[in-house]
Design a protein around this motif. Structure first.
Motif, PDB file in Angstrom:
ATOM      1  N   LEU A   4       0.849  -1.193   0.000  1.00 37.13           N
ATOM      2  CA  LEU A   4       0.000   0.000   0.000  1.00 37.13           C
ATOM      3  C   LEU A   4       0.879   1.235   0.000  1.00 37.13           C
ATOM      4  CD1 LEU A   4      -2.637  -1.184   2.575  1.00 37.13           C
ATOM      5  CD2 LEU A   4      -2.857  -1.079   0.102  1.00 37.13           C
ATOM      6  N   ARG A   5       0.537   2.176  -0.857  1.00 38.79           N
ATOM      7  CA  ARG A   5       1.347   3.378  -0.983  1.00 38.79           C
ATOM      8  C   ARG A   5       0.457   4.579  -1.300  1.00 38.79           C
ATOM      9  NH1 ARG A   5       0.081   0.940  -5.089  1.00 38.79           N
ATOM     10  NH2 ARG A   5       0.012   1.738  -7.171  1.00 38.79           N
ATOM     11  N   ARG A   6       0.953   5.738  -1.028  1.00 32.03           N
ATOM     12  CA  ARG A   6       0.224   6.957  -1.379  1.00 32.03           C
ATOM     13  C   ARG A   6       0.354   7.204  -2.873  1.00 32.03           C
ATOM     14  NH1 ARG A   6      -2.788   9.644   1.698  1.00 32.03           N
ATOM     15  NH2 ARG A   6      -2.394   9.768   3.879  1.00 32.03           N
ATOM     16  N   ARG A   7      -0.696   7.742  -3.460  1.00 31.03           N
ATOM     17  CA  ARG A   7      -0.656   8.162  -4.859  1.00 31.03           C
ATOM     18  C   ARG A   7      -0.532   9.677  -4.875  1.00 31.03           C
ATOM     19  NH1 ARG A   7      -5.603   4.641  -5.892  1.00 31.03           N
ATOM     20  NH2 ARG A   7      -4.687   2.703  -6.541  1.00 31.03           N
ATOM     21  N   SER A   8      -0.288  10.211  -6.052  1.00 25.19           N
ATOM     22  CA  SER A   8      -0.256  11.671  -6.157  1.00 25.19           C
ATOM     23  C   SER A   8      -1.677  12.192  -5.981  1.00 25.19           C
ATOM     24  CB  SER A   8       0.296  12.085  -7.517  1.00 25.19           C
ATOM     25  OG  SER A   8      -0.523  11.562  -8.543  1.00 25.19           O
ATOM     26  N   ALA A   9      -1.795  13.368  -5.407  1.00 24.53           N
ATOM     27  CA  ALA A   9      -3.119  13.938  -5.143  1.00 24.53           C
ATOM     28  C   ALA A   9      -3.831  14.272  -6.444  1.00 24.53           C
ATOM     29  CB  ALA A   9      -2.976  15.193  -4.291  1.00 24.53           C
ATOM     30  N   ALA A  10      -5.112  13.919  -6.494  1.00 26.61           N
ATOM     31  CA  ALA A  10      -5.949  14.245  -7.654  1.00 26.61           C
ATOM     32  C   ALA A  10      -7.333  14.589  -7.139  1.00 26.61           C
ATOM     33  CB  ALA A  10      -6.015  13.056  -8.616  1.00 26.61           C
ATOM     34  N   PRO A  11      -7.840  15.786  -7.442  1.00 23.74           N
ATOM     35  CA  PRO A  11      -9.102  16.201  -6.858  1.00 23.74           C
ATOM     36  C   PRO A  11     -10.306  15.364  -7.294  1.00 23.74           C
ATOM     37  CG  PRO A  11      -8.266  17.866  -8.375  1.00 23.74           C
ATOM     38  CD  PRO A  11      -7.230  16.815  -8.251  1.00 23.74           C
ATOM     39  N   THR A  12     -10.183  14.555  -8.371  1.00 26.23           N
ATOM     40  CA  THR A  12     -11.326  13.768  -8.812  1.00 26.23           C
ATOM     41  C   THR A  12     -11.299  12.344  -8.285  1.00 26.23           C
ATOM     42  OG1 THR A  12     -10.176  13.145 -10.838  1.00 26.23           O
ATOM     43  CG2 THR A  12     -11.592  15.096 -10.924  1.00 26.23           C
ATOM     44  N   GLY A  13     -10.346  11.983  -7.469  1.00 31.57           N
ATOM     45  CA  GLY A  13     -10.276  10.625  -6.948  1.00 31.57           C
ATOM     46  C   GLY A  13      -9.406  10.562  -5.716  1.00 31.57           C
ATOM     47  N   LEU A 157      -8.009  -1.762  -4.605  1.00 28.11           N
ATOM     48  CA  LEU A 157      -8.840  -1.678  -5.808  1.00 28.11           C
ATOM     49  C   LEU A 157      -8.242  -0.659  -6.771  1.00 28.11           C
ATOM     50  CD1 LEU A 157     -12.398  -1.708  -4.213  1.00 28.11           C
ATOM     51  CD2 LEU A 157     -11.070  -3.639  -5.081  1.00 28.11           C
ATOM     52  N   PRO A 158      -8.480  -0.798  -8.080  1.00 31.35           N
ATOM     53  CA  PRO A 158      -7.910   0.147  -9.048  1.00 31.35           C
ATOM     54  C   PRO A 158      -8.443   1.560  -8.848  1.00 31.35           C
ATOM     55  CG  PRO A 158      -9.070  -1.666 -10.165  1.00 31.35           C
ATOM     56  CD  PRO A 158      -9.264  -1.852  -8.696  1.00 31.35           C
ATOM     57  N   ALA A 159      -7.563   2.531  -8.940  1.00 29.06           N
ATOM     58  CA  ALA A 159      -7.942   3.936  -8.753  1.00 29.06           C
ATOM     59  C   ALA A 159      -9.004   4.364  -9.757  1.00 29.06           C
ATOM     60  CB  ALA A 159      -6.717   4.826  -8.873  1.00 29.06           C
ATOM     61  N   GLU A 160      -9.010   3.744 -10.938  1.00 27.58           N
ATOM     62  CA  GLU A 160      -9.969   4.130 -11.978  1.00 27.58           C
ATOM     63  C   GLU A 160     -11.420   3.949 -11.520  1.00 27.58           C
ATOM     64  OE1 GLU A 160      -7.488   1.451 -12.841  1.00 27.58           O
ATOM     65  OE2 GLU A 160      -6.233   3.242 -12.880  1.00 27.58           O
ATOM     66  N   MET A 161     -11.638   3.057 -10.566  1.00 22.34           N
ATOM     67  CA  MET A 161     -13.001   2.842 -10.046  1.00 22.34           C
ATOM     68  C   MET A 161     -13.573   4.103  -9.428  1.00 22.34           C
ATOM     69  SD  MET A 161     -13.126  -0.852  -8.198  1.00 22.34           S
ATOM     70  CE  MET A 161     -14.778  -0.475  -7.623  1.00 22.34           C
ATOM     71  N   PHE A 162     -12.687   4.980  -8.965  1.00 24.08           N
ATOM     72  CA  PHE A 162     -13.126   6.125  -8.185  1.00 24.08           C
ATOM     73  C   PHE A 162     -12.940   7.460  -8.885  1.00 24.08           C
ATOM     74  CE2 PHE A 162     -11.597   2.690  -5.506  1.00 24.08           C
ATOM     75  CZ  PHE A 162     -12.779   2.359  -4.874  1.00 24.08           C
ATOM     76  N   GLN A 163     -12.650   7.437 -10.155  1.00 22.58           N
ATOM     77  CA  GLN A 163     -12.483   8.677 -10.936  1.00 22.58           C
ATOM     78  C   GLN A 163     -13.847   9.149 -11.431  1.00 22.58           C
ATOM     79  OE1 GLN A 163      -9.511  10.240 -11.219  1.00 22.58           O
ATOM     80  NE2 GLN A 163      -8.662   8.645  -9.932  1.00 22.58           N
ATOM     81  N   GLN A 164     -14.062  10.431 -11.433  1.00 23.25           N
ATOM     82  CA  GLN A 164     -15.309  11.000 -11.938  1.00 23.25           C
ATOM     83  C   GLN A 164     -15.177  11.257 -13.425  1.00 23.25           C
ATOM     84  OE1 GLN A 164     -16.013  14.517  -9.669  1.00 23.25           O
ATOM     85  NE2 GLN A 164     -16.527  13.414  -7.815  1.00 23.25           N
ATOM     86  N   GLY A 165     -16.327  11.155 -14.107  1.00 29.08           N
ATOM     87  CA  GLY A 165     -16.385  11.505 -15.522  1.00 29.08           C
ATOM     88  C   GLY A 165     -15.746  10.501 -16.360  1.00 29.08           C
TER      89      GLY A 165
END
Length: 165
Positions: A4-13, A157-165
């Motif tokens: 488990l690791r931190r990802r770069s900050a992204a306001p949509t996920g 879980l893949p980050a793409e699951m939580f992206q908007q739009g």
């Protein structure tokens, strides 16, 4: 839990990995919710698993990073995920925390210190553990126990699951 690791900050996920059960492994309905911060950051994610055929969730798994306001609880106050589970079930009876018990549990090669939260509503089971990246994982279930086997099913879980739009 070194994977488990931190990802770069992204306001949509989320800017962190979400640890939960893979939705493809779950036979019922799945819902996900993001807790947005006032600055657009992600203050937490929870996944709601429904095994009851639309009659309400059976389990809620939350991931709350350090600094999330949902982690700040008063004495005896139930975790955010328990409150969300009760709201989804339409249960308006007051529920409080009676006791918290630490239990060691293995997840693969990792030792987790799981906090089992005992509640005044006996049909709810709740457990929590801290990840190595500071994210608090909470599992709340309705009318079913949380067994040690459940921790083996948790994975990022893949980050793409939580992206908007």
């Amino acid at each position: 839990m070194s994977f488990l690791r931190r990802r770069s900050a992204a306001p949509t996920g989320p800017d962190f990995d979400v640890l939960a059960m893979d939705p493809g492994d779950w036979p019922g309905n799945l819902g996900a919710g993001l807790l947005p911060g006032p600055d657009g950051s992600c203050q937490g994610i929870f996944l709601r698993y429904d095994l009851f055929g639309g009659r309400g969730p059976a389990m809620l798994i939350g991931n709350l990073p350090e600094g999330s306001p949902a982690r700040e609880l008063d004495e005896g106050q139930v975790p955010f995920e328990v409150a969300q589970l009760l709201a989804a079930l339409g249960n308006e009876e007051p529920v409080t925390v009676l006791d918290i018990e630490d239990t060691p549990v293995m997840q693969g090669d990792n030792l987790l210190i799981v906090r089992r939260v005992k509640l005044s509503e006996g049909r709810i089971a709740c457990s929590q553990f801290d990840r190595s990246d500071g994210v608090l994982v909470t599992i709340a279930t309705w009318d079913r126990p949380i067994t040690d086997d459940l921790y083996q099913l948790l994975k990022p879980l893949p980050a793409e699951m939580f992206q908007q739009g």
